[in-house]
Design a protein around this motif. Sequence first.
Motif, PDB file in Angstrom:
ATOM      1  N   GLU A  39       0.967  -1.002   0.176  1.00 36.76           N
ATOM      2  CA  GLU A  39       0.246   0.016   0.062  1.00 36.76           C
ATOM      3  C   GLU A  39       0.883   1.330   0.349  1.00 36.76           C
ATOM      4  N   SER A  40       1.955   0.499   0.715  1.00 31.16           N
ATOM      5  CA  SER A  40       2.715   2.247   0.575  1.00 31.16           C
ATOM      6  C   SER A  40       3.469   2.199  -0.662  1.00 31.16           C
ATOM      7  N   ARG A  41       3.788   1.241  -0.984  1.00 29.09           N
ATOM      8  CA  ARG A  41       4.709   1.173  -2.923  1.00 29.09           C
ATOM      9  C   ARG A  41       6.252   1.207  -2.266  1.00 29.09           C
ATOM     10  N   THR A  42       6.498   0.855  -1.240  1.00 27.08           N
ATOM     11  CA  THR A  42       8.011   1.432  -0.587  1.00 27.08           C
ATOM     12  C   THR A  42       8.137  -0.341  -0.112  1.00 27.08           C
ATOM     13  N   LEU A  43       9.449  -0.757  -0.068  1.00 22.35           N
ATOM     14  CA  LEU A  43       9.503  -2.453   0.397  1.00 22.35           C
ATOM     15  C   LEU A  43      10.787  -2.283   1.398  1.00 22.35           C
ATOM     16  N   TYR A  44      10.207  -2.789   2.071  1.00 18.24           N
ATOM     17  CA  TYR A  44      11.616  -3.043   2.965  1.00 18.24           C
ATOM     18  C   TYR A  44      11.942  -4.582   2.916  1.00 18.24           C
ATOM     19  N   ALA A  45      12.901  -5.129   2.398  1.00 17.87           N
ATOM     20  CA  ALA A  45      13.001  -6.588   2.402  1.00 17.87           C
ATOM     21  C   ALA A  45      13.603  -7.106   2.889  1.00 17.87           C
ATOM     22  N   PHE A  46      14.789  -6.975   4.425  1.00 10.65           N
ATOM     23  CA  PHE A  46      15.852  -7.317   4.650  1.00 10.65           C
ATOM     24  C   PHE A  46      15.716  -8.547   5.307  1.00 10.65           C
ATOM     25  N   ARG A  47      17.084  -9.209   5.507  1.00  9.82           N
ATOM     26  CA  ARG A  47      16.933 -10.811   5.892  1.00  9.82           C
ATOM     27  C   ARG A  47      17.242 -10.751   7.228  1.00  9.82           C
ATOM     28  N   PRO A  91      12.153  -2.219  10.028  1.00  9.66           N
ATOM     29  CA  PRO A  91      10.756  -1.658  10.198  1.00  9.66           C
ATOM     30  C   PRO A  91       9.504  -2.691  10.948  1.00  9.66           C
ATOM     31  N   SER A  92       8.079  -2.411  10.871  1.00  8.53           N
ATOM     32  CA  SER A  92       7.505  -3.384  11.257  1.00  8.53           C
ATOM     33  C   SER A  92       6.827  -3.546  10.203  1.00  8.53           C
ATOM     34  N   ASN A  93       7.319  -3.040   9.056  1.00  7.01           N
ATOM     35  CA  ASN A  93       6.477  -3.600   7.937  1.00  7.01           C
ATOM     36  C   ASN A  93       7.127  -4.336   6.448  1.00  7.01           C
ATOM     37  N   ASN A  94       8.479  -5.029   7.545  1.00  8.71           N
ATOM     38  CA  ASN A  94       9.585  -5.484   7.160  1.00  8.71           C
ATOM     39  C   ASN A  94       9.180  -7.395   6.417  1.00  8.71           C
ATOM     40  N   VAL A  95       9.159  -6.818   4.629  1.00  8.34           N
ATOM     41  CA  VAL A  95       8.471  -8.350   3.906  1.00  8.34           C
ATOM     42  C   VAL A  95       9.647  -9.219   3.760  1.00  8.34           C
ATOM     43  N   ASP A  96      10.357 -10.406   4.471  1.00  5.81           N
ATOM     44  CA  ASP A  96      11.771 -11.093   3.533  1.00  5.81           C
ATOM     45  C   ASP A  96      11.189 -11.638   2.775  1.00  5.81           C
ATOM     46  N   LEU A  97      10.833 -11.114   1.468  1.00  5.09           N
ATOM     47  CA  LEU A  97      10.261 -11.660  -0.035  1.00  5.09           C
ATOM     48  C   LEU A  97      10.583 -12.910   0.213  1.00  5.09           C
ATOM     49  N   SER A  98      12.411 -13.508   0.180  1.00  8.45           N
ATOM     50  CA  SER A  98      12.753 -14.309  -0.360  1.00  8.45           C
ATOM     51  C   SER A  98      12.443 -15.680   1.009  1.00  8.45           C
ATOM     52  N   VAL A  99      11.305 -15.305   1.510  1.00  6.41           N
ATOM     53  CA  VAL A  99      10.878 -16.273   2.987  1.00  6.41           C
ATOM     54  C   VAL A  99      10.102 -16.503   2.064  1.00  6.41           C
TER      55      VAL A  99
END
Length: 217
Positions: A91-99, A113-121
């Motif tokens: 929704e924010s169009r900004t991705l935080y993807a930290f392992r 960040p609370s909205n961190n999403v580790d896409l590799s997982v």
Amino acid sequence: MRGAARFLDRAIKSGKPVVILPHTIRGHVETIASLENGLIFCRDQESQHFVSSVCGRPALLAHDMAFSIDTTRYGLWTALDMPAAVRAASESRTLYAFRRDSEAQARQHWALPSNNVDLSVTARTVGDDRASFLVQAAAFLTQVAQFDRIFTDRLHVAIAGALLGRSVVMFDNDYGKNAAIYRLSLQERFDCVEFFPSVSAYEETRGPLHRAAEFAL
């Protein structure tokens, strides 16, 4: 290389020819040196030097296999097919993807960040057949495509973002893998990708990575 070492040991003992596709290689000197019947491709110059000089094995240099993906061949999933965490973050169009695993840099002065999403997982699927791999690749690209700006220390999230033309801020992992691959394969080819050795280095010149209210320990 950490996860592949045991498999490689078994393959070498079988006596069959072994081809290692573009890989980052650090350590495992005895295993690499014992590979008499095989071919090694490295995806960064540091690995090539390590294999050639330390392990005494010739090694070829090649880009990570992910760069060969034709992003136009994958049909995009609908938003309903994506995990709820990805839909919410998009929704924010900004991705935080930290392992969050052992390759993550120490976080002494910042928090995820609370909205961190580790896409590799989140994009992983069950199955080891070709169809499952294609589904996983399509899901991964679709999830990355939901964002305009990406902050990540995940190599393949950064590569996917680059291939899709997204604005990517890429950070190093804990042993320099990302930095080495950035120099070889991203720096001169993708203007949309910036690299920083750490979040602290980014914040010294750009300010806070995200608002303090979004921090999640």
